[in-house]
Design a protein around this motif. Sequence first.
Motif, PDB file in Angstrom:
ATOM      1  N   GLY A   1       0.832  -1.183   0.000  1.00  0.00           N
ATOM      2  CA  GLY A   1       0.000   0.000   0.000  1.00  0.00           C
ATOM      3  C   GLY A   1       0.869   1.235   0.000  1.00  0.00           C
ATOM      4  O   GLY A   1       2.075   1.177  -0.244  1.00  0.00           O
TER       5      GLY A   1
ATOM      6  N   VAL B   1      -1.916  -1.817   4.697  1.00  0.00           N
ATOM      7  CA  VAL B   1      -2.293  -0.737   5.607  1.00  0.00           C
ATOM      8  C   VAL B   1      -1.555  -0.946   6.923  1.00  0.00           C
ATOM      9  O   VAL B   1      -1.597  -2.033   7.491  1.00  0.00           O
ATOM     10  CB  VAL B   1      -3.815  -0.729   5.877  1.00  0.00           C
ATOM     11  CG1 VAL B   1      -4.175   0.422   6.812  1.00  0.00           C
ATOM     12  CG2 VAL B   1      -4.588  -0.609   4.574  1.00  0.00           C
TER      13      VAL B   1
ATOM     14  N   GLY C   1      -3.840   3.131   9.470  1.00  0.00           N
ATOM     15  CA  GLY C   1      -5.084   2.881   8.760  1.00  0.00           C
ATOM     16  C   GLY C   1      -6.236   2.587   9.697  1.00  0.00           C
ATOM     17  O   GLY C   1      -6.054   2.294  10.866  1.00  0.00           O
TER      18      GLY C   1
ATOM     19  N   ARG D   1      -9.836  -1.532   1.535  1.00  0.00           N
ATOM     20  CA  ARG D   1     -10.404  -0.800   0.411  1.00  0.00           C
ATOM     21  C   ARG D   1     -10.726  -1.779  -0.735  1.00  0.00           C
ATOM     22  O   ARG D   1     -10.198  -2.894  -0.773  1.00  0.00           O
ATOM     23  CB  ARG D   1      -9.431   0.274  -0.069  1.00  0.00           C
ATOM     24  CG  ARG D   1      -9.022   1.264   1.013  1.00  0.00           C
ATOM     25  CD  ARG D   1     -10.216   2.027   1.577  1.00  0.00           C
ATOM     26  NE  ARG D   1      -9.803   3.065   2.519  1.00  0.00           N
ATOM     27  CZ  ARG D   1      -9.791   2.939   3.827  1.00  0.00           C
ATOM     28  NH1 ARG D   1     -10.174   1.778   4.383  1.00  0.00           N
ATOM     29  NH2 ARG D   1      -9.425   3.927   4.622  1.00  0.00           N
TER      30      ARG D   1
ATOM     31  N   SER E   1      -3.916  -5.962   7.804  1.00  0.00           N
ATOM     32  CA  SER E   1      -4.698  -4.900   7.168  1.00  0.00           C
ATOM     33  C   SER E   1      -6.187  -5.168   7.334  1.00  0.00           C
ATOM     34  O   SER E   1      -6.684  -6.256   7.065  1.00  0.00           O
ATOM     35  CB  SER E   1      -4.346  -4.816   5.678  1.00  0.00           C
ATOM     36  OG  SER E   1      -2.998  -4.435   5.518  1.00  0.00           O
TER      37      SER E   1
END
Length: 492
Positions: free
Chosen positions: A68, A133, A137, A142, A164
């Motif tokens: 990311g 992330v 985050g 996402r 994440s």
Amino acid sequence: MTCTCSRLPKEIPLRQAHTVAQVRAAEAALMAALPDGTLMQRAAAGLAATCAGLLPRVYGSRVLVLAGSGDNGGDALFAAARLARRGARAEALLLDPAKAHAEGLAALLAAGGRVTGDAGAFGRADLVLDGIVGIGGSGPLRPAAAPFATMARRGPVVAVDVPSGVDPDTGEVSGPALRADVTVCFGTHKPGLLIDPGAEYAGVVHLVGIGLDLPPAPVAALQHADVAALLPVPGAESDKYRRGVVGVAAGSARYPGAALLAVAGALRGGAGAVRYTGHAAEEVVRRHPEALVTEAGPARAGRVQAWVVGPGGGDGAEQALREALDTDAPVLADADALTELGRLGPALLAGRTAPTLLTPHAGEAARLLAGIGEHTDADTVAAHRLRSARLLAARYGATVLLKGSTTVVADPDGRARTNPTGTGWLGTAGSGDVLAGLAGSLLATGLGPLDAASVAAYLHGLAGRHAAGTGAPITALDIAEALPSVWRSLTG
């Protein structure tokens, strides 16, 4: 009366967990004193070493970085570059190419790695680095990353600092999240790695020191040495009264077994004597002849150093709770006493100078929350364990032991502990009654409510594991009977 027991040293080796804000502040202070990039290289070196240990061999292994934006992706890219220099076939799938960490990507390419746009590489990799992330985050993955949460994998997934999709401060998971086999966290544990549901996504947690100077941790987990240091030890001059007497107001005509189990836990919790009051006096003394029994109620039962009120208490729970709270002894409220407290609200505890310990499961916690105008349900409490325990502790002015797959103990001042022991086999009728008696006994020895609750949860979890062995159904009485063995395993 003073208990002649050992006490915890001022400094104990807790597994500490710090918030994102605390970590960020410590990182900023350290980076100001170090050459640029030093901190990230420390993290990458530890991450790469852990990954190398997970691979049968580094040379020729396929390593994929899910990268990311930001420093989390940079840590993963630099670690992959180190593996590439040892012969790994390293690739990076950039989820946001325009925001990829430039220096980390350059290092990977210079080491012979490459960029791929093929999501299928996830399923072919011998090891995947989750650098999507980091601790900065929040919320679910996402859309570009969400498919990896359910995609089949060949090799282990290693999360960089936190999986994440998992909230690093709370362990909450609000949507798709990547499930890791190993999480490598830097500098300190993050609370979300110790608390379900986030802990379920973290796998094995490996801590890499990077030199951070951190303040006291708001969340911690006791380890074997910590619990051993807290266990009460009788002195040469001890007798049953100096060791502490715990009172148990539990059981009813409908639920006499709750009294037997609470007393069973209390007898094995370090106090010198158990004073039982309630409708199950005959059953209690028949099963536990060591217990001192009466039907008089807490107000007339005699002097104790702590009260346990509520397991199987039925219609008499409110009166028993009020009488116990009118004493100057610590009070542990469980089961039916919690239902009454939720109905009456925190005003019932106002003005108490002695500690109060509440031991709800998620459903009882929901009823206590309703008592302060926070209407929710058991599933929501379980999904927000740390938040729920802290809110209850603050509003009721009591220490809260929130039972569940991760037991959370919270103090009114915001400090919290998570329990690392246990097994799914503990989910059996009467298990909580044993825990209540055990924790109340530890209170009677002189431990404060945070320590008593934490140690009780730890011992209770170990006893459940011991009783279940390699995996078999157990009863609450099995848990109680395993307590002396696990106590000896800690002190030996």
